[in-house]
Motif scaffolding. Sequence first.
Motif, PDB file in Angstrom:
ATOM      1  N   VAL A   1       9.267  42.511  18.838  1.00  0.00           N
ATOM      2  CA  VAL A   1      10.375  41.866  18.132  1.00  0.00           C
ATOM      3  C   VAL A   1      11.242  41.218  19.193  1.00  0.00           C
ATOM      4  CG1 VAL A   1      12.334  42.140  16.576  1.00  0.00           C
ATOM      5  CG2 VAL A   1      10.307  43.594  16.291  1.00  0.00           C
ATOM      6  N   ARG A   2      11.275  39.901  19.198  1.00  0.00           N
ATOM      7  CA  ARG A   2      11.917  39.163  20.288  1.00  0.00           C
ATOM      8  C   ARG A   2      13.087  38.333  19.795  1.00  0.00           C
ATOM      9  NH1 ARG A   2       6.531  37.054  23.632  1.00  0.00           N
ATOM     10  NH2 ARG A   2       6.253  38.955  24.844  1.00  0.00           N
ATOM     11  N   LEU A   3      14.052  38.168  20.672  1.00  0.00           N
ATOM     12  CA  LEU A   3      15.193  37.304  20.404  1.00  0.00           C
ATOM     13  C   LEU A   3      14.935  35.937  21.011  1.00  0.00           C
ATOM     14  CD1 LEU A   3      18.132  39.772  21.199  1.00  0.00           C
ATOM     15  CD2 LEU A   3      17.059  39.303  18.981  1.00  0.00           C
ATOM     16  N   LYS A   4      15.181  34.894  20.229  1.00  0.00           N
ATOM     17  CA  LYS A   4      14.957  33.526  20.676  1.00  0.00           C
ATOM     18  C   LYS A   4      16.126  32.636  20.293  1.00  0.00           C
ATOM     19  CE  LYS A   4      10.628  33.817  22.218  1.00  0.00           C
ATOM     20  NZ  LYS A   4      10.204  33.402  23.577  1.00  0.00           N
ATOM     21  N   ARG A   5      16.198  31.479  20.947  1.00  0.00           N
ATOM     22  CA  ARG A   5      17.197  30.487  20.546  1.00  0.00           C
ATOM     23  C   ARG A   5      16.802  29.831  19.228  1.00  0.00           C
ATOM     24  NH1 ARG A   5      16.847  29.724  26.133  1.00  0.00           N
ATOM     25  NH2 ARG A   5      18.799  30.059  27.264  1.00  0.00           N
ATOM     26  N   GLU A   6      15.493  29.618  19.041  1.00  0.00           N
ATOM     27  CA  GLU A   6      14.954  29.036  17.815  1.00  0.00           C
ATOM     28  C   GLU A   6      13.740  29.845  17.397  1.00  0.00           C
ATOM     29  OE1 GLU A   6      14.629  24.567  17.773  1.00  0.00           O
ATOM     30  OE2 GLU A   6      14.941  24.835  19.942  1.00  0.00           O
ATOM     31  N   ILE A   7      13.482  29.900  16.094  1.00  0.00           N
ATOM     32  CA  ILE A   7      12.298  30.637  15.643  1.00  0.00           C
ATOM     33  C   ILE A   7      11.041  29.787  15.769  1.00  0.00           C
ATOM     34  CG2 ILE A   7      13.504  32.275  14.172  1.00  0.00           C
ATOM     35  CD1 ILE A   7      12.823  30.531  11.763  1.00  0.00           C
ATOM     36  N   VAL A   8      11.204  28.478  15.911  1.00  0.00           N
ATOM     37  CA  VAL A   8      10.120  27.590  16.339  1.00  0.00           C
ATOM     38  C   VAL A   8      10.799  26.514  17.181  1.00  0.00           C
ATOM     39  CG1 VAL A   8      10.194  26.201  14.208  1.00  0.00           C
ATOM     40  CG2 VAL A   8       8.154  26.165  15.657  1.00  0.00           C
ATOM     41  N   THR A   9      10.369  26.374  18.415  1.00  0.00           N
ATOM     42  CA  THR A   9      11.128  25.610  19.394  1.00  0.00           C
ATOM     43  C   THR A   9      10.848  24.117  19.297  1.00  0.00           C
ATOM     44  OG1 THR A   9      11.118  27.493  20.897  1.00  0.00           O
ATOM     45  CG2 THR A   9      11.642  25.336  21.836  1.00  0.00           C
ATOM     46  N   MET A  10      11.904  23.381  18.929  1.00  0.00           N
ATOM     47  CA  MET A  10      11.829  21.931  18.890  1.00  0.00           C
ATOM     48  C   MET A  10      12.798  21.302  19.879  1.00  0.00           C
ATOM     49  SD  MET A  10      12.098  19.399  15.585  1.00  0.00           S
ATOM     50  CE  MET A  10      11.049  17.943  15.505  1.00  0.00           C
ATOM     51  N   GLY A  11      13.881  22.030  20.201  1.00  0.00           N
ATOM     52  CA  GLY A  11      14.838  21.531  21.183  1.00  0.00           C
ATOM     53  C   GLY A  11      15.725  20.412  20.688  1.00  0.00           C
ATOM     54  N   GLN A  12      15.929  20.363  19.372  1.00  0.00           N
ATOM     55  CA  GLN A  12      16.797  19.342  18.767  1.00  0.00           C
ATOM     56  C   GLN A  12      17.912  20.060  18.012  1.00  0.00           C
ATOM     57  OE1 GLN A  12      16.228  15.863  19.128  1.00  0.00           O
ATOM     58  NE2 GLN A  12      14.728  16.585  20.629  1.00  0.00           N
ATOM     59  N   PRO A  13      19.074  20.238  18.648  1.00  0.00           N
ATOM     60  CA  PRO A  13      20.144  21.037  18.025  1.00  0.00           C
ATOM     61  C   PRO A  13      20.607  20.528  16.661  1.00  0.00           C
ATOM     62  CG  PRO A  13      20.615  20.616  20.346  1.00  0.00           C
ATOM     63  CD  PRO A  13      19.445  19.758  19.993  1.00  0.00           C
ATOM     64  N   GLN A  14      20.443  19.227  16.420  1.00  0.00           N
ATOM     65  CA  GLN A  14      20.910  18.664  15.152  1.00  0.00           C
ATOM     66  C   GLN A  14      19.972  18.957  13.989  1.00  0.00           C
ATOM     67  OE1 GLN A  14      19.337  17.019  17.465  1.00  0.00           O
ATOM     68  NE2 GLN A  14      18.025  15.425  16.601  1.00  0.00           N
ATOM     69  N   VAL A  15      18.767  19.411  14.285  1.00  0.00           N
ATOM     70  CA  VAL A  15      17.786  19.671  13.229  1.00  0.00           C
ATOM     71  C   VAL A  15      18.112  20.986  12.526  1.00  0.00           C
ATOM     72  CG1 VAL A  15      15.372  20.280  12.800  1.00  0.00           C
ATOM     73  CG2 VAL A  15      15.934  18.313  14.244  1.00  0.00           C
ATOM     74  N   ASP A  16      18.239  20.919  11.194  1.00  0.00           N
ATOM     75  CA  ASP A  16      18.551  22.101  10.400  1.00  0.00           C
ATOM     76  C   ASP A  16      17.816  22.004   9.056  1.00  0.00           C
ATOM     77  OD1 ASP A  16      19.528  24.273   9.064  1.00  0.00           O
ATOM     78  OD2 ASP A  16      21.625  23.629   9.072  1.00  0.00           O
ATOM     79  N   PRO A  17      16.689  22.698   8.911  1.00  0.00           N
ATOM     80  CA  PRO A  17      15.937  22.617   7.657  1.00  0.00           C
ATOM     81  C   PRO A  17      16.742  23.039   6.431  1.00  0.00           C
ATOM     82  CG  PRO A  17      14.599  23.600   9.380  1.00  0.00           C
ATOM     83  CD  PRO A  17      15.988  23.503   9.924  1.00  0.00           C
ATOM     84  N   ARG A  18      17.773  23.844   6.635  1.00  0.00           N
ATOM     85  CA  ARG A  18      18.587  24.253   5.486  1.00  0.00           C
ATOM     86  C   ARG A  18      19.347  23.074   4.895  1.00  0.00           C
ATOM     87  NH1 ARG A  18      21.961  28.701   8.404  1.00  0.00           N
ATOM     88  NH2 ARG A  18      21.659  27.146  10.046  1.00  0.00           N
ATOM     89  N   ALA A  19      19.535  22.022   5.688  1.00  0.00           N
ATOM     90  CA  ALA A  19      20.253  20.831   5.212  1.00  0.00           C
ATOM     91  C   ALA A  19      19.342  19.865   4.472  1.00  0.00           C
ATOM     92  CB  ALA A  19      20.917  20.121   6.391  1.00  0.00           C
ATOM     93  N   GLY A  20      18.037  20.073   4.538  1.00  0.00           N
ATOM     94  CA  GLY A  20      17.099  19.193   3.848  1.00  0.00           C
ATOM     95  C   GLY A  20      15.786  19.067   4.588  1.00  0.00           C
TER      96      GLY A  20
END
Length: 305
Positions: free
Chosen positions: A87-106
């Motif tokens: 069980v690991r801690l990450k910055r992203e659960i799948v790394t894309m490196g685009q801070p503006q990307v948010d699937p919850r927004a669409g």
Amino acid sequence: MFTVAALYHFTPFSDPAALQAPLAKTCCSAGVTGTLLLAPEGINGTIAGTRDGIDAALAHIRSLPGCADLEWKESTAVEQPFGRMKVRLKREIVTMGQPQVDPRAGTGHYVDAKDWNDLISAPDVAVIDTRNDYEVAIGTFNGAIDPETKSFGEFPEWWQQNKQRFHNKRIAMFCTGGIRCEKSTNYLLGEGVEDVFHLKGGILKYLEDVPAEDSKWRGECFVFDGRVSVGHGLEEGPHQLCHACRRPILPEDRARPEFEEGVSCHHCAAETSEADKARFRERQKQIRLSRERGESHLGQSVKPD
């Protein structure tokens, strides 16, 4: 027979670190192995175990903040496909490196497996495989475009360099289970692309639901566990893993001169130095000695990153 559950869920976790130890304890107590990633944006991973063990782990995950409506995909494995629980801690659960990307927004329009063939057969649709090059190499959909990326983080740059190719095209995207398309379609929406679609449940759902005789899939689907690949009906495929480079190989590739167990294969023999190979041989020796002692070289563990 082991039950394998692949899952992801985008939901805000204010303190992922506080969730790590209880989740790991539940999984280990239930005899579940695999990898789960926790990040401020949610959870992602694949786990395997007995039916009761998987049920216990999923019940715990569904109790996490915002995860009550968690969806997951199940398949089976003859042998335990993971050596330990992480069980690991990450910055992203799948790394894309685009801070503006948010699937919850669409995200793009979800397309069910039963409707996917019709969509990708349309002449105004460009089909893009968002997976890594070594995944695409063993299987993909007919006519799909391979960005030839080595990691998902390279996708935005590829799009910027190639987006002119897709003028006046509808875009259909797919990946293994769907998580990469949640981000890639959101990214394209942010780039002003309106007609974006993605395969709901990913390749795994397609292979589960669409009969082989009706399929537009060719080859096998790479999976990130000990099965290495699966085919239609989610049956285990023929591929094995080179434990030096983590790329899939076929059984007959082991007879090639470049192959040395845990050290190299025809994909990676020219990519590593002799010093690297010496280190890999020592690692392989330790694995062999552990097996001879009846031990696991990789014990169960919880690793924060």
